[in-house]
Design a protein around this motif. Structure first.
Motif, PDB file in Angstrom:
ATOM      1  N   ASN A 164       0.831  -1.197   0.000  1.00  0.00           N
ATOM      2  CA  ASN A 164       0.000   0.000   0.000  1.00  0.00           C
ATOM      3  C   ASN A 164       0.867   1.248   0.000  1.00  0.00           C
ATOM      4  O   ASN A 164       2.071   1.179   0.199  1.00  0.00           O
ATOM      5  CB  ASN A 164      -0.987   0.000   1.186  1.00  0.00           C
ATOM      6  N   HIS A 165       0.222   2.366  -0.236  1.00  0.00           N
ATOM      7  CA  HIS A 165       0.872   3.667  -0.152  1.00  0.00           C
ATOM      8  C   HIS A 165       0.528   4.259   1.197  1.00  0.00           C
ATOM      9  O   HIS A 165      -0.597   4.103   1.675  1.00  0.00           O
ATOM     10  CB  HIS A 165       0.366   4.595  -1.263  1.00  0.00           C
ATOM     11  N   GLY A 166       1.504   4.928   1.822  1.00  0.00           N
ATOM     12  CA  GLY A 166       1.204   5.544   3.101  1.00  0.00           C
ATOM     13  C   GLY A 166       2.339   6.408   3.605  1.00  0.00           C
ATOM     14  O   GLY A 166       3.439   6.424   3.046  1.00  0.00           O
ATOM     15  N   ASN A 167       2.042   7.119   4.670  1.00  0.00           N
ATOM     16  CA  ASN A 167       3.041   7.970   5.295  1.00  0.00           C
ATOM     17  C   ASN A 167       3.884   7.135   6.246  1.00  0.00           C
ATOM     18  O   ASN A 167       3.367   6.287   6.967  1.00  0.00           O
ATOM     19  CB  ASN A 167       2.373   9.127   6.027  1.00  0.00           C
ATOM     20  N   THR A 168       5.175   7.396   6.223  1.00  0.00           N
ATOM     21  CA  THR A 168       6.140   6.706   7.071  1.00  0.00           C
ATOM     22  C   THR A 168       7.002   7.764   7.750  1.00  0.00           C
ATOM     23  O   THR A 168       6.866   8.965   7.463  1.00  0.00           O
ATOM     24  CB  THR A 168       7.054   5.786   6.237  1.00  0.00           C
ATOM     25  N   TRP A 169       7.920   7.326   8.574  1.00  0.00           N
ATOM     26  CA  TRP A 169       8.870   8.257   9.183  1.00  0.00           C
ATOM     27  C   TRP A 169       9.741   8.933   8.128  1.00  0.00           C
ATOM     28  O   TRP A 169      10.355   9.954   8.379  1.00  0.00           O
ATOM     29  CB  TRP A 169       9.749   7.540  10.215  1.00  0.00           C
ATOM     30  N   LEU A 174       5.746   3.735  -0.957  1.00  0.00           N
ATOM     31  CA  LEU A 174       5.119   2.485  -1.355  1.00  0.00           C
ATOM     32  C   LEU A 174       5.636   1.447  -0.362  1.00  0.00           C
ATOM     33  O   LEU A 174       6.848   1.223  -0.271  1.00  0.00           O
ATOM     34  CB  LEU A 174       5.505   2.118  -2.784  1.00  0.00           C
ATOM     35  N   ILE A 175       4.729   0.842   0.411  1.00  0.00           N
ATOM     36  CA  ILE A 175       5.102  -0.013   1.536  1.00  0.00           C
ATOM     37  C   ILE A 175       4.763  -1.463   1.227  1.00  0.00           C
ATOM     38  O   ILE A 175       3.660  -1.767   0.770  1.00  0.00           O
ATOM     39  CB  ILE A 175       4.351   0.432   2.811  1.00  0.00           C
TER      40      ILE A 175
END
Length: 184
Positions: A164-169, A174-175
């Motif tokens: 999935n796509h998402g916010n990370t540190w 793309l995760i």
């Protein structure tokens, strides 16, 4: 062709440190003129102005050899020639619920396109069993990276992974997540 992926110690740290500026340069092509992915005023791919030379940057990497049992620096060699590296982090250096985080993965240009990277990734994944996470730049400039990780993780997990796509540190990514523990 002999492909080796070995956990390094302080005696081999310099090899990964030598490759690291090449990795940061390579990443810059996936991001373009994006803050954090261009060199500082001294020509070094680091955020601070205190990094004036590659030797200054060299010291930043020491953490990978100062936390055995928590951080794992792997060196990739092809026919005994350094070809790349994989840096694996464990808690507390990864997301909650993650056992192993592929922090950095790099294979130099001459070794690409021959299945070496996928072979090396599998060796690293097989080294640790549990919940894995990795992420990559989601932009269209990194389409080769997207295809590589989709193919590699799908082949490794027989399609049993989440993407999935998402916010990370590290910003929007793309995760990829999967579990390679035998009981999962």
């Amino acid at each position: 062709m002999k492909i080796e992926v070995t956990l390094t110690d302080q005696d081999e740290a310099y090899i990964i440190k030598n490759l690291y500026p090449l990795y940061l340069y390579d990443l810059s092509g996936h991001y373009g003129l994006t803050e954090g992915h261009t060199p500082n005023i001294h020509g070094i791919f680091e955020d601070g102005l205190e990094f004036r030379t590659l030797m200054d940057q060299y010291d930043v990497q020491n953490i990978w050899w100062e936390k055995p049992g928590c951080l794992y620096p792997f060196l990739m060699k092809v026919d005994n020639i350094p070809a790349g590296f994989a840096l694996i982090a464990t808690p507390p250096h990864c997301s909650e619920g993650t056992d192993y985080f592929l922090n950095d993965f790099f294979l130099m240009q001459p070794f690409r396109g021959n299945g070496i990277a996928e072979h090396a990734a599998v060796q690293v994944f097989d080294h640790f069993k549990g919940q894995w996470e990795l992420f990559t730049n989601p932009s269209e400039r990194n389409i080769v990276g997207h295809k590589f990780w989709r193919r590699t993780v799908s082949n490794y997990t027989l399609g049993n992974y989440a993407e999935n796509h998402g916010n990370t540190w590290d910003g929007h990514k793309l995760i990829f997540r999967f579990n390679n523990h035998p009981s999962s």
